[in-house]
Design a protein around this motif. Structure first.
Motif, PDB file in Angstrom:
ATOM      1  N   GLU A 155      -6.501  -6.169  -5.960  1.00 22.58           N
ATOM      2  CA  GLU A 155      -7.553  -5.654  -6.473  1.00 22.58           C
ATOM      3  C   GLU A 155      -8.308  -6.282  -7.339  1.00 22.58           C
ATOM      4  O   GLU A 155      -7.857  -7.044  -8.183  1.00 22.58           O
ATOM      5  CB  GLU A 155      -7.220  -4.211  -7.126  1.00 22.58           C
ATOM      6  CG  GLU A 155      -6.752  -3.162  -6.160  1.00 22.58           C
ATOM      7  CD  GLU A 155      -6.134  -1.878  -6.940  1.00 22.58           C
ATOM      8  OE1 GLU A 155      -6.126  -0.903  -6.368  1.00 22.58           O
ATOM      9  OE2 GLU A 155      -5.979  -2.005  -8.219  1.00 22.58           O
ATOM     10  N   THR A 159      -8.956   4.323   5.380  1.00 26.98           N
ATOM     11  CA  THR A 159      -7.960   3.184   5.217  1.00 26.98           C
ATOM     12  C   THR A 159      -7.838   2.420   6.469  1.00 26.98           C
ATOM     13  O   THR A 159      -8.375   2.644   7.502  1.00 26.98           O
ATOM     14  CB  THR A 159      -6.606   3.680   5.113  1.00 26.98           C
ATOM     15  OG1 THR A 159      -5.512   2.902   4.638  1.00 26.98           O
ATOM     16  CG2 THR A 159      -5.973   4.525   6.360  1.00 26.98           C
ATOM     17  N   HIS A 175      -2.109  -5.507  -0.715  1.00 30.04           N
ATOM     18  CA  HIS A 175      -3.545  -5.801  -1.183  1.00 30.04           C
ATOM     19  C   HIS A 175      -3.706  -6.269  -2.594  1.00 30.04           C
ATOM     20  O   HIS A 175      -2.697  -6.144  -3.255  1.00 30.04           O
ATOM     21  CB  HIS A 175      -4.331  -4.302  -0.995  1.00 30.04           C
ATOM     22  CG  HIS A 175      -3.783  -3.373  -1.993  1.00 30.04           C
ATOM     23  ND1 HIS A 175      -4.185  -2.779  -3.232  1.00 30.04           N
ATOM     24  CD2 HIS A 175      -2.408  -2.603  -1.909  1.00 30.04           C
ATOM     25  CE1 HIS A 175      -3.469  -1.967  -3.749  1.00 30.04           C
ATOM     26  NE2 HIS A 175      -2.190  -1.721  -3.170  1.00 30.04           N
ATOM     27  N   GLN A 204      -3.437   2.894  -7.246  1.00 31.80           N
ATOM     28  CA  GLN A 204      -4.322   2.060  -6.690  1.00 31.80           C
ATOM     29  C   GLN A 204      -5.527   2.592  -7.604  1.00 31.80           C
ATOM     30  O   GLN A 204      -5.773   3.682  -7.814  1.00 31.80           O
ATOM     31  CB  GLN A 204      -4.846   2.651  -5.266  1.00 31.80           C
ATOM     32  CG  GLN A 204      -3.711   1.911  -4.371  1.00 31.80           C
ATOM     33  CD  GLN A 204      -3.605   2.023  -2.733  1.00 31.80           C
ATOM     34  OE1 GLN A 204      -4.878   1.659  -2.205  1.00 31.80           O
ATOM     35  NE2 GLN A 204      -2.700   2.414  -2.039  1.00 31.80           N
ATOM     36  N   ASN A 205      -6.680   1.626  -7.484  1.00 30.65           N
ATOM     37  CA  ASN A 205      -7.595   1.754  -8.865  1.00 30.65           C
ATOM     38  C   ASN A 205      -8.794   2.092  -8.014  1.00 30.65           C
ATOM     39  O   ASN A 205      -9.601   1.399  -6.969  1.00 30.65           O
ATOM     40  CB  ASN A 205      -7.840   0.317  -9.322  1.00 30.65           C
ATOM     41  CG  ASN A 205      -8.839   0.605 -10.535  1.00 30.65           C
ATOM     42  OD1 ASN A 205      -9.730   1.516 -10.562  1.00 30.65           O
ATOM     43  ND2 ASN A 205      -8.931  -0.667 -11.508  1.00 30.65           N
ATOM     44  N   GLY A 234       0.643  -1.219  -0.181  1.00 31.71           N
ATOM     45  CA  GLY A 234       0.050   0.005  -0.035  1.00 31.71           C
ATOM     46  C   GLY A 234       0.765   1.299   0.085  1.00 31.71           C
ATOM     47  O   GLY A 234       1.958   1.176  -0.136  1.00 31.71           O
ATOM     48  N   LYS A 274       2.819   4.169  -5.125  1.00 36.32           N
ATOM     49  CA  LYS A 274       2.002   3.249  -4.425  1.00 36.32           C
ATOM     50  C   LYS A 274       0.481   3.759  -3.992  1.00 36.32           C
ATOM     51  O   LYS A 274      -0.228   2.941  -3.683  1.00 36.32           O
ATOM     52  CB  LYS A 274       2.627   2.611  -3.422  1.00 36.32           C
ATOM     53  CG  LYS A 274       3.921   1.858  -3.801  1.00 36.32           C
ATOM     54  CD  LYS A 274       4.664   0.995  -2.705  1.00 36.32           C
ATOM     55  CE  LYS A 274       5.197   2.021  -1.524  1.00 36.32           C
ATOM     56  NZ  LYS A 274       5.886   1.189  -0.523  1.00 36.32           N
ATOM     57  N   VAL A 288      -8.331   3.512   0.489  1.00 32.38           N
ATOM     58  CA  VAL A 288      -6.934   3.266  -0.098  1.00 32.38           C
ATOM     59  C   VAL A 288      -6.152   2.273   0.848  1.00 32.38           C
ATOM     60  O   VAL A 288      -6.486   2.507   1.882  1.00 32.38           O
ATOM     61  CB  VAL A 288      -6.279   4.735  -0.375  1.00 32.38           C
ATOM     62  CG1 VAL A 288      -6.927   5.687  -1.183  1.00 32.38           C
ATOM     63  CG2 VAL A 288      -6.333   5.352   1.135  1.00 32.38           C
ATOM     64  N   ASN A 302     -14.912  -2.029  -1.873  1.00 37.69           N
ATOM     65  CA  ASN A 302     -14.374  -0.537  -2.308  1.00 37.69           C
ATOM     66  C   ASN A 302     -15.358   0.344  -2.347  1.00 37.69           C
ATOM     67  O   ASN A 302     -15.836   0.713  -3.797  1.00 37.69           O
ATOM     68  CB  ASN A 302     -13.446  -0.587  -3.302  1.00 37.69           C
ATOM     69  CG  ASN A 302     -12.486   0.709  -3.516  1.00 37.69           C
ATOM     70  OD1 ASN A 302     -12.337   1.509  -2.773  1.00 37.69           O
ATOM     71  ND2 ASN A 302     -12.087   1.072  -4.728  1.00 37.69           N
ATOM     72  N   ARG A 315     -11.106  -5.518  -2.379  1.00 40.51           N
ATOM     73  CA  ARG A 315      -9.688  -5.632  -2.115  1.00 40.51           C
ATOM     74  C   ARG A 315      -9.560  -6.507  -1.230  1.00 40.51           C
ATOM     75  O   ARG A 315     -10.253  -6.816  -0.195  1.00 40.51           O
ATOM     76  CB  ARG A 315      -8.983  -4.033  -1.489  1.00 40.51           C
ATOM     77  CG  ARG A 315      -8.673  -3.082  -2.587  1.00 40.51           C
ATOM     78  CD  ARG A 315      -7.783  -2.165  -2.160  1.00 40.51           C
ATOM     79  NE  ARG A 315      -7.449  -1.112  -3.216  1.00 40.51           N
ATOM     80  CZ  ARG A 315      -8.216  -0.150  -3.378  1.00 40.51           C
ATOM     81  NH1 ARG A 315      -9.031   0.445  -2.646  1.00 40.51           N
ATOM     82  NH2 ARG A 315      -7.688   0.635  -4.238  1.00 40.51           N
TER      83      ARG A 315
END
Length: 611
Positions: free
Chosen positions: A495, A363, A493, A444-445, A305, A440, A486, A468, A451
């Motif tokens: 995804e 988070t 993580h 992230q998507n 992350g 990083k 996030v 998410n 996740r």
């Protein structure tokens, strides 16, 4: 080295000591004294010439004056010392010059070298120049991180001291024994050391395992013994395991016990050390583990992350007044826990101000994760906006141009504190570059549906599925909605848009057999096994197959476990317990039946891979 010379920094100036002078202790101290005396005697002169120095040297040390290389080097040293005297900065430099290379007089003279070198990680070395020197020694001189330069920050310097000392001081055939952190058994940064693939003529021959001995050091220790010579390391190595005996004591009588006291309670078990492999990783163990057939395909797609650090900049809580607050522009302050857990440089730092709700996210930290569940989310301020399958980062200037004046002020405060408090090695980055270290955060998507998270470091691995979506915080009777979730750097993580794949992975990662196979690869800390990182993914965990009956059964069990943990948390199951280790233990006990069934399925699923 320059022209067979050694480089020395004197204050902010550089001088070179010819190797043939350094290796001659008879003349070395006298030569430095001559240069120092000449510097003192000419400090008040307007100009000096090399001819003056030549005559001075001929009168004091005529043998050195016969060698042009030595004479030129000493003249340069004299000029340097003279300039330091004139600048009133000469206090210890002649002393430093006389002593800094004394160890080279001892090169190759000893039958046995014993030591306990510094146990310091590279990342804690603050001086930039010394860091550069160490990096060259680690990567170039001794090849301790061949092909794995990204591990330089975690590199413990004990193994470098070991090889450097073995290289310099023993005679050919001499032996060296160093006390080292037990992380040399498992840590990725010591892979080349374990393999014997380093640039030094040293053969590892014996290991003493001190993990069971306490009290000893703050982290588990070992002793590594090697011989200097041309032969290469071959396995297995000899091993002695030091253990608390059966004499009615559970530990040593005291720290720093003498040998007689220790002998009363310690037993030594003879064994062997094997070099075991899991995919690209190696580890030492006293048994030869079965070689598993390939790493998991998930190894390359689980990611670490974002570096949401320093915590006081980004982890916040809403400060509620009796009149409530504006959910679109909440008043924020550094979260209490972030204040308490702040590193030394950021102790006492409290950020305050309003920030637009468009930049509030949620988070989880590693200490929030449970098997099949998690504790409440944490609120963070992040200067990011969703863009397709990633995020874009906003600077203070960009935020101000677009009318986000409160975010701009927050970022300006953070940058000012960063510049005031950061350490030398962080000076090449601003606060946002650090926040998005190695991208990083921005990679992230925001569009992905699920996740799977597990902790970067823990005694026992655990994992959970997080949907998410925007997270709602209830604060003082009001609701505050974040923009999304996030992952922080203390978690790994994965995804996915497949709900079943997410729950399948959670089942496998929480499986007891996976944890048992992970254990030999984990480094030991003060409280037992710790680092997980991607080591667990060296195990041959298959990719999810939606048509595989066993995979689908694991999905069903995982969803049931997740629902039970959610109900337990909602009903106040943890009570007043704050220890994450105890909470995880409670969950595992509650799910004992399901975990046993999951364990059986995973065992059967992976039997062909010798798990």
């Amino acid at each position: 080295m320059q022209a067979n010379s050694y480089k020395v920094k004197l204050d902010d100036q550089t001088v070179y000591l010819p190797e043939k002078l350094v290796r001659n202790p008879t003349f070395y101290d006298e030569a430095i004294e001559v240069a120092r005396d000449f510097a003192v005697e000419t400090a008040q002169s307007q100009e000096i010439s090399k001819d003056q120095f030549t005559k001075y040297l001929q009168a004091r040390l005529p043998k050195l004056a016969e060698d042009d290389t030595l004479e030129s080097a000493l003249f340069h040293i004299a000029l340097t010392l003279r300039s330091l005297i004139q600048a009133k900065r000469d206090t210890i430099w002649a002393f430093v010059l006389k002593n800094v290379y004394k160890p080279l007089f001892l090169k190759g003279k000893y039958d046995f070298v014993i030591g306990n070198p510094p146990w310091l990680s590279y990342r804690y070395v603050e001086r930039g120049e010394y860091q550069k020197f160490l990096k060259r020694q680690i990567t170039e001189t001794y090849g301790l991180l061949s092909g794995k330069a990204e591990l330089i920050t975690q590199m413990e310097l004990g193994t470098l001291f070991f090889l450097r000392s073995a290289d310099l001081y023993p005679k050919p055939g001499g032996r060296i024994a160093f006390v080292l952190p037990r992380s040399v058994f498992t840590a990725d940064q010591h892979d080349a050391f374990r393999r014997g693939e380093f640039k030094a003529k040293v053969r590892l021959e014996e290991v003493w395992d001190l993990e069971e001995v306490e009290p000893l050091f703050n982290v588990p220790a070992c002793v590594v013994i090697a011989e200097k010579g041309e032969s290469e390391t071959s396995y297995p190595l000899k091993c002695k395991m030091f253990q608390i005996g059966t004499h009615g004591r559970a530990s040593l009588p005291r720290r720093n016990a003498n040998i007689d006291e220790a002998s009363e309670v310690l037993e030594v078990v003879e064994g062997q050390i094997f070099l075991n492999r899991r995919g690209e990783r190696t580890f030492w163990a006293t048994t030869e583990e079965a070689i598993l057939l390939g790493a998991s395909p998930y190894r390359k797609i689980f990611r670490n992350g974002a570096t949401i650090y320093p915590r006081p900049f980004w982890f916040v809580e809403v400060k509620v007044s009796p009149l409530g607050f504006d959910p679109s522009l909440p008043p924020l302050e550094t979260a209490e826990r972030a204040k308490k857990e702040a590193k030394t440089a950021y102790k006492g730092l409290v950020m305050r101000g309003n920030v637009e709700a468009d930049f509030l996210y949620a988070t989880l930290l590693s200490t929030d994760l449970l098997p099949f569940g998690h504790l409440p989310f944490r609120l963070v301020v992040l200067p990011i906006e969703p863009v397709d399958t990633g995020y874009s980062l906003l600077t203070a200037e960009e935020a101000r141009k677009r009318g986000y004046l409160h975010l701009a002020r927050w970022l300006e405060m953070a940058q000012a504190e960063w510049e005031r408090r950061r350490r030398e090695k962080a000076e090449r980055m601003d606060v946002l570059e650090w926040l998005d270290y190695r991208h990083k955060l921005t990679t992230q998507n925001p569009q992905v549906r699920y996740r799977v998270l597990y902790p970067t470091s823990a005694t026992y691995i655990c994992a959970c599925v997080v949907e998410n979506k925007p997270v709602e915080f209830e604060i003082g009777g009001q609701r505050l909605e974040t923009k999304g979730i996030v992952a922080d750097y203390v978690t790994y993580h994965y995804e996915t848009n497949s709900e079943d794949e997410a729950y399948y992975l959670a089942a496998v990662l929480n499986c007891p057999i996976i944890d048992r196979k992970l254990k030999p690869m984990q480094a030991r800390g003060q409280w037992g096994p710790r680092h997980i990182c991607k080591k667990v993914l060296e195990l041959p965990i298959p990719q999810f197959d939606p048509e595989n009956i066993v995979h689908l059964k694991l999905v069903e069990l995982s969803k049931n476990c997740t629902a039970r943990v959610a109900e337990w948390l909602k009903a106040g199951g943890p009570g007043k317990i704050r220890s994450i280790g105890k909470l995880r233990g409670m969950v595992r006990k509650m799910l004992a039946g399901e975990l046993e069934e999951i364990d059986g399925l995973v065992r059967g699923m992976m039997e062909g891979d010798a798990l």
